[in-house]
Scaffold this motif. Structure first.
Motif, short mmCIF file in Angstrom:
data_model
loop_
_atom_site.label_atom_id
_atom_site.label_comp_id
_atom_site.label_asym_id
_atom_site.label_seq_id
_atom_site.Cartn_x
_atom_site.Cartn_y
_atom_site.Cartn_z
N LYS A 47 0.64 3.41 -0.56
CA LYS A 47 1.04 3.49 -1.82
C LYS A 47 0.34 3.06 -2.86
O LYS A 47 0.24 3.72 -3.88
CB LYS A 47 2.47 2.48 -1.91
CG LYS A 47 3.46 2.63 -0.78
CD LYS A 47 4.37 4.01 -0.98
CE LYS A 47 5.26 4.16 -0.12
NZ LYS A 47 6.26 5.40 -0.28
N ASP A 48 -0.81 2.18 -2.61
CA ASP A 48 -1.69 1.74 -3.44
C ASP A 48 -2.93 1.28 -3.05
O ASP A 48 -2.89 0.98 -1.59
CB ASP A 48 -0.99 0.51 -4.64
CG ASP A 48 -2.06 0.35 -5.76
OD1 ASP A 48 -2.64 1.45 -5.98
OD2 ASP A 48 -1.72 -0.63 -6.07
N VAL A 49 -3.94 1.56 -3.38
CA VAL A 49 -5.36 0.91 -3.10
C VAL A 49 -5.96 -0.03 -4.28
O VAL A 49 -5.82 0.18 -5.47
CB VAL A 49 -6.41 1.95 -2.73
CG1 VAL A 49 -5.82 2.80 -1.51
CG2 VAL A 49 -6.75 2.84 -3.86
N GLN A 50 -6.94 -1.10 -3.73
CA GLN A 50 -7.58 -1.75 -4.90
C GLN A 50 -9.09 -1.49 -4.26
O GLN A 50 -9.49 -1.84 -3.27
CB GLN A 50 -7.36 -3.14 -4.73
CG GLN A 50 -8.15 -4.23 -5.62
CD GLN A 50 -7.97 -5.58 -5.13
OE1 GLN A 50 -7.04 -5.81 -4.54
NE2 GLN A 50 -8.87 -6.45 -5.66
N GLU A 75 -2.47 -2.00 0.15
CA GLU A 75 -1.63 -3.04 -0.11
C GLU A 75 -1.33 -4.12 1.38
O GLU A 75 -0.93 -5.15 1.05
CB GLU A 75 -0.20 -2.64 -0.65
CG GLU A 75 0.67 -1.84 0.37
CD GLU A 75 0.23 -0.39 0.15
OE1 GLU A 75 1.12 0.66 0.64
OE2 GLU A 75 -1.07 -0.12 -0.21
N ASP A 76 -1.31 -3.48 2.30
CA ASP A 76 -1.05 -4.26 3.69
C ASP A 76 -2.28 -5.02 4.18
O ASP A 76 -2.45 -5.57 5.36
CB ASP A 76 -0.69 -3.38 4.65
CG ASP A 76 -1.41 -2.18 5.27
OD1 ASP A 76 -2.69 -2.35 4.46
OD2 ASP A 76 -1.14 -1.67 6.30
N GLU A 118 -7.70 -7.77 9.69
CA GLU A 118 -6.83 -6.67 9.25
C GLU A 118 -7.48 -5.27 9.82
O GLU A 118 -8.85 -5.29 10.10
CB GLU A 118 -6.67 -6.59 7.74
CG GLU A 118 -6.15 -7.71 7.08
CD GLU A 118 -4.47 -8.01 7.77
OE1 GLU A 118 -4.07 -7.13 8.16
OE2 GLU A 118 -3.77 -9.03 7.72
N ASP A 119 -7.00 -4.33 9.71
CA ASP A 119 -7.60 -3.03 10.13
C ASP A 119 -8.68 -2.64 9.34
O ASP A 119 -8.72 -2.88 8.10
CB ASP A 119 -6.58 -1.95 10.19
CG ASP A 119 -5.55 -2.00 11.11
OD1 ASP A 119 -5.51 -2.93 11.92
OD2 ASP A 119 -4.57 -1.23 10.96
N VAL A 120 -9.88 -2.01 9.80
CA VAL A 120 -10.81 -1.58 9.44
C VAL A 120 -11.02 -0.18 9.78
O VAL A 120 -11.04 0.34 10.88
CB VAL A 120 -12.32 -2.17 9.44
CG1 VAL A 120 -13.53 -1.44 9.21
CG2 VAL A 120 -12.00 -3.55 8.82
N TYR A 121 -11.27 0.90 8.56
CA TYR A 121 -11.50 2.46 8.86
C TYR A 121 -12.67 2.75 8.10
O TYR A 121 -12.89 2.52 7.02
CB TYR A 121 -10.23 3.05 8.42
CG TYR A 121 -8.99 2.99 8.92
CD1 TYR A 121 -8.47 3.60 10.05
CD2 TYR A 121 -8.06 1.94 8.42
CE1 TYR A 121 -7.34 3.32 10.54
CE2 TYR A 121 -6.83 1.67 9.10
CZ TYR A 121 -6.42 2.14 9.98
OH TYR A 121 -5.07 2.05 10.59
#
Length: 290
Positions: A47-50, A75-76, A118-121
């Motif tokens: 939904k959103d990114v920073q 956001e997650d 947390e996940d890293v892509y």
């Protein structure tokens, strides 16, 4: 003398072009749409990114730094590195793994920690293809995770590398079916287009073409883009020259080795060194040393 820009839309393969479209707060809706189209996961829609600091330093003075094209967090808490790779590098995969360590290490807080990550892509948009023996000619998207080699199950699902081999994407406009197809088509062809194609009528692509239109740039942006185009073509020309030189040197070495092998056979048949030299272009000294 500056470069004359004749295209209507910017080339996303340039540093300026890629960061203009995907690396600014103004255009983060383009990045979000691209990522959602890439993963196509309704259960985990972004939904959103920073945007985060794209320049990552090591732990100590003098440590090598990593500079990303685009680096953001959702956001997650998932981290995304998105890179445009202009040309093949000898240690490209090593570079990808090295870059992925920065968003992993920065998650470690000071003090006690249970090692939860947390996940890293890491997403590579590649303007080259992997060697022919690695993937089929019609396979242009690759998702790589840590797997158990015994039964091929995913051992660790929080580290993902996605590579897009752009030169392999050859779908025509009338063959585009998914949003991912449309994004691939747009990125592959943007700088060659004169107007927005009928197949790309979604609102997000109107935004893309509006932001990519060079005529809308400020004078400073035009200068920066022109310099980025120059850097791109200089880099491309250097890589092409190095590849050509390598092929010529390899061919010359092969011909020399063949001449030596021929000379050995002629010498074994008792032919004089001066005659062998005449037919192989080797020196008499080389022949006598065989």
């Amino acid at each position: 003398m500056g470069i004359e820009i004749r295209e209507r839309y910017i080339d996303p393969y340039t540093d300026f072009g890629f960061k203009k479209l995907f690396g600014t707060e103004l255009n983060k809706d383009l990045l979000i749409s691209f990522l959602n189209a890439l993963f196509n996961d309704a259960k985990r829609e972004i939904k959103d990114v920073q945007y985060l600091n794209a320049e990552q330093l090591g732990d100590g003075y003098g440590d090598r730094r990593a500079v990303f094209d685009v680096y953001c967090v959702t956001e997650d808490g998932s981290r995304f590195i998105v890179e445009m790779q202009k040309a093949e590098q000898e240690y490209f995969k090593d570079r990808s793994v090295y870059y992925a360590t920065a968003p992993i290490r920065e998650q470690a807080p000071k003090g006690q920690w249970d090692y939860h990550l947390e996940d890293v892509y890491t997403i590579g948009v590649l303007n080259f293809t992997f060697p022919d023996d690695e993937y089929p000619a019609d396979s242009y998207i690759h998702e790589v995770k840590l797997k158990d080699t015994h039964d091929n199950h995913v051992f660790y699902d929080k580290l993902t590398f996605v590579y897009l081999e752009m030169p392999k994407f050859n779908k025509r406009e009338d063959e585009l079916e998914t949003m991912f197809d449309k994004w691939m088509f747009a990125l592959r062809n943007l700088s060659r287009l004169l107007e927005r194609p009928q197949a790309l009528q979604e609102r997000i692509f109107k935004r893309l073409f509006d932001q990519a239109e060079i005529a809308q740039f400020s004078p400073a942006e035009r200068r920066e883009y022109a310099e980025s185009v120059k850097d791109y073509w200089d880099y491309y020309s250097t890589m092409k020259t190095a590849h050509k030189k390598g092929k010529e040197e390899g061919r010359a070495e092969g011909e020399h080795n063949m001449a030596i092998e021929t000379a050995r056979k002629m010498k074994a048949d008792g032919m004089p060194a001066d005659v062998i030299a005449k037919y192989t272009d080797l020196s008499v000294e080389e022949i006598e040393a065989l």
